[in-house]
Design a protein around this motif. Structure first.
Motif, PDB file in Angstrom:
ATOM      1  N   SER A 250     -12.613 -39.737  26.239  1.00 43.79           N
ATOM      2  CA  SER A 250     -12.452 -38.479  25.518  1.00 43.79           C
ATOM      3  C   SER A 250     -12.996 -38.606  24.089  1.00 43.79           C
ATOM      4  O   SER A 250     -13.710 -37.711  23.611  1.00 43.79           O
ATOM      5  N   SER A 251     -12.686 -39.714  23.432  1.00 40.19           N
ATOM      6  CA  SER A 251     -13.188 -39.938  22.064  1.00 40.19           C
ATOM      7  C   SER A 251     -14.704 -40.074  22.071  1.00 40.19           C
ATOM      8  O   SER A 251     -15.385 -39.554  21.183  1.00 40.19           O
ATOM      9  N   LYS A 254     -16.350 -36.706  22.407  1.00 41.36           N
ATOM     10  CA  LYS A 254     -16.253 -35.956  21.156  1.00 41.36           C
ATOM     11  C   LYS A 254     -17.275 -36.456  20.139  1.00 41.36           C
ATOM     12  O   LYS A 254     -17.970 -35.667  19.485  1.00 41.36           O
ATOM     13  N   GLU A 255     -17.407 -37.779  20.012  1.00 40.97           N
ATOM     14  CA  GLU A 255     -18.364 -38.358  19.075  1.00 40.97           C
ATOM     15  C   GLU A 255     -19.792 -37.984  19.458  1.00 40.97           C
ATOM     16  O   GLU A 255     -20.606 -37.655  18.601  1.00 40.97           O
ATOM     17  N   SER A 257     -20.772 -35.401  21.155  1.00 41.36           N
ATOM     18  CA  SER A 257     -20.972 -33.973  20.928  1.00 41.36           C
ATOM     19  C   SER A 257     -21.304 -33.705  19.465  1.00 41.36           C
ATOM     20  O   SER A 257     -22.245 -32.943  19.152  1.00 41.36           O
ATOM     21  N   GLU A 258     -20.567 -34.329  18.553  1.00 41.03           N
ATOM     22  CA  GLU A 258     -20.836 -34.159  17.123  1.00 41.03           C
ATOM     23  C   GLU A 258     -22.190 -34.735  16.756  1.00 41.03           C
ATOM     24  O   GLU A 258     -22.924 -34.159  15.943  1.00 41.03           O
TER      25      GLU A 258
END
Length: 636
Positions: A250-251, A254-255, A257-258
């Motif tokens: 999940s992390s 997210k990373e 995606s950013e």
């Protein structure tokens, strides 16, 4: 201090690195489980650690004098002799001497010449000097618990039996470090549980690969994962690993995606062309180049298998009914006096030792074999799909592409037309891999191919004969989710205890001498009911009060509804339990009568009756708990 390890190891085979700057160490007494997707490179790590393969970069570090033994997935071509010869060879020179003595003792049974007897005496003396009798016991114990015939010729055995013999050879060696690649494949549950105890009691230091989650949970002291060329040490137990892994993915998502948003923004900026150059922001241009390099080096996770069952029209309410069925081959009775009913929506597991007749029972229930006595009645509207344990449905010379739809370019899936190459990608086969002959596939790939072929068909009765062998755990989880959503009927043979617990709602268990007993729930439910039936008769002469122990429902139990017959059975069970408890009270009261106590035969008969009633109560209570759990979850 570590016995064996890797320092900054790298290796590749023309594509992305299998390992990149990998570090690993195992210390004495550790039991490390190596996880990873099919094809990730777990077997490559095993070969690097035992020295049969050398890395492109980095070092394999081994303490001086440390011995390493590996159970490989593929059967070597150079193994000869009887099963006893092959297993004893694992003990080195003393094992070869033991094998010679074993054959000499068999010769003496038919050849009583002086020469044969002198040879046996000489080998007997040499074994005494070498301390070989303990080795004899060790070999015999492993052969017995794995159910192997010591006199069988290795070359004549099936692939599964050969793997069992090689496992036995690895277990008797007692090396400093044991490397096991899918050791539970082709073993029955009893053999797996014996091996678990054997490895724990011996204090084995081992690195193992397995898809068997029950085996993993019991043995692993640490978990290491191979993921996109990186070797990640998660420490801890399997369930904690699952939680931490989910959080890590999940992390990462997210990373990424950013990062992708930032890269997209910079790409828009650079496309302004002349305006960007006029600003002479060379640092920003260099930063963009660095972002592009970083994005290009990213290794995406391998996709997950996409499983979709094509259910046909519902079958009739009755699927199969067996009444007092007996079936034998020669002098051996495989099934004796079986009576059972399988209704639409049932998910039935078959449990028993290797060779007990599970596949034969499947064929009886499907009407492919006729019973010697009794009757088998099949329901109406059955469409059967069969997953074959021996993979006989796959031609090793055909390509993956041709094996899916018998050479056709398109298949029909839920009313839509789809190209076979696109369908194979759902099962993680690239276009290049789709042209590969079946004989070149790994065990896990063959299983995925067979599932791909299976799910092109429509069915309402699914028969799975050992479906979990060689599947990675992630694919196994997806298969379970699919089966839980399947509204048809399921018959499954498996040695995977967690799979049975998660999927089936009842089990047919081979209990010896052809007897097949039926139990509610999965493997753990069967063990609990078996233990309750085997419990000693309580000593007090006063009636006992039945207490219900809450049992957590399995995933399979939570996901289905009671059939009409089960509803009637549930309504009737309290009265049946009460009747048995009243009978138990009467027996207790009779045992308190002085006249009965003076008659030894009558006392023995009363105790026997009491034991039978206790067993009935335990079984009826377990069945009531299982059905009540389903009914409660159904109404929640």
């Amino acid at each position: 201090m570590a016995l064996l390890g890797m320092q900054d190891v790298g290796i590749a085979f023309g594509g992305p690195p299998v390992l990149e700057r990998a570090r690993f160490a195992i210390e004495r007494g550790e039991r490390v489980c190596l996880l990873g997707r099919n094809g990730a490179g777990k077997s490559t790590i095993m070969r690097l650690l035992d020295g049969t393969m050398t890395p492109d970069a980095g070092d394999i570090v081994r303490q001086t004098g440390v011995t390493v033994t590996r159970l490989e997935q593929e059967v070597p071509d150079d193994v000869e002799g009887t099963t006893f010869d092959v297993v004893a060879a694992g003990l080195g020179p003393a094992g070869l001497l033991l094998a010679r003595y074993h054959h000499a003792s068999h010769r003496v049974a038919t050849d009583h010449s002086d020469g044969a007897l002198r040879e046996l005496d000489r080998l007997h003396h040499e074994l005494d000097v070498a301390g070989g009798w303990e080795m004899q016991t060790q070999v015999d114990t492993v052969l017995q618990h794995l159910g192997l015939d010591p006199e069988a010729e290795f070359g004549a055995l099936s692939g599964g039996r050969k793997r069992q013999v090689l496992l036995a050879r690895a277990l008797v060696r007692n090396p400093d470090v044991l490397l096991l690649d899918e050791p539970t494949n082709h073993l029955d549950v009893d053999a797996i549980e014996w091996m678990e105890r054997f490895l724990i009691d011996r204090g084995a230091t081992m690195l193992f690969v397995t898809h068997d989650r029950a085996f993993l949970r019991r043995l692993a002291t640490r978990i290491v994962e191979l993921d996109r060329g990186r070797l990640v040490d998660w420490g801890t137990d399997y369930d904690t690993y699952l939680e931490r892994k989910e959080n890590a993915l999940s992390s990462e998502a997210k990373e990424w995606s950013e990062f992708d948003k930032k890269l997209a923004k910079e790409e828009v900026w650079i496309r302004t062309g002349i305006q960007a150059r006029r600003t002479r922001n060379e640092g920003r241009v260099r930063s963009l180049e660095a972002l592009r390099v970083e994005r290009g080096a990213r290794r995406e996770r391998t996709g997950t298998v996409k499983l979709q069952a094509q259910e046909s029209e519902r079958s009739g309410r009755l699927v199969a009914e067996a009444r007092d069925v007996t079936f034998a081959r020669g002098e051996r009775t495989i099934v004796r006096g079986l009576t059972t009913t399988i209704a639409r929506g049932d998910r039935v597991g078959l449990i028993g030792p290797n060779g007990s007749g599970k596949t034969t029972l499947l064929r009886l229930l499907l009407g492919q074999l006729a019973p010697d006595t009794g009757t088998i009645r099949l329901g109406t509207g059955l469409e059967v799909a069969y997953f074959d344990q021996l993979r006989e449905q796959l031609d090793p010379e055909r390509s993956v592409f041709d094996s899916v739809a018998d050479g056709a370019d398109f298949i029909e899936l839920r009313g839509a037309r789809k190209h076979v190459l696109g369908y194979l990608q759902d099962f993680l086969f690239s276009a290049d891999r789709a042209r590969t002959p079946v004989r070149a596939l790994s065990g896990g790939e063959r299983n995925r191919l067979l599932l791909a072929r299976l799910f092109t068909r429509t069915f309402n009765l699914l028969v799975l004969d050992e479906p979990t062998n060689d599947l990675d755990i992630e694919t196994l989880d997806l298969l379970e989710e699919l089966l839980l959503e399947f509204s048809g009927t399921l018959l499954v043979v498996s040695h995977d205890r967690a799979f049975l617990d998660n999927i089936v709602t009842s089990t047919l268990v081979f209990e010896g001498d052809g007897r097949v007993a039926e139990y509610a729930g999965g493997y753990t439910d069967w063990v609990r009911q078996r233990q309750a039936a085997a419990a000693p008769v309580p000593a007090p002469l006063a009636p006992t009060i039945r207490k219900t122990v809450p049992v957590a429902p399995s995933r399979a139990t939570r996901s289905r509804k009671l059939t009409f017959a089960e509803k009637e059975e549930l309504a009737d069970l309290p009265d049946r339990i009460d009747a048995r408890e009243q009978e138990r009270e009467h027996v207790y009261l009779s045992l308190a009568e002085p006249a009965l106590l003076r008659d030894g035969a009558a006392v023995a008969s009363a105790h026997a009756r009491l034991a039978a009633v206790e067993t009935d109560i335990a079984n009826l209570t377990a069945r009531w708990e299982a059905l009540e759990t389903i009914a409660t979850s159904q109404n929640a």
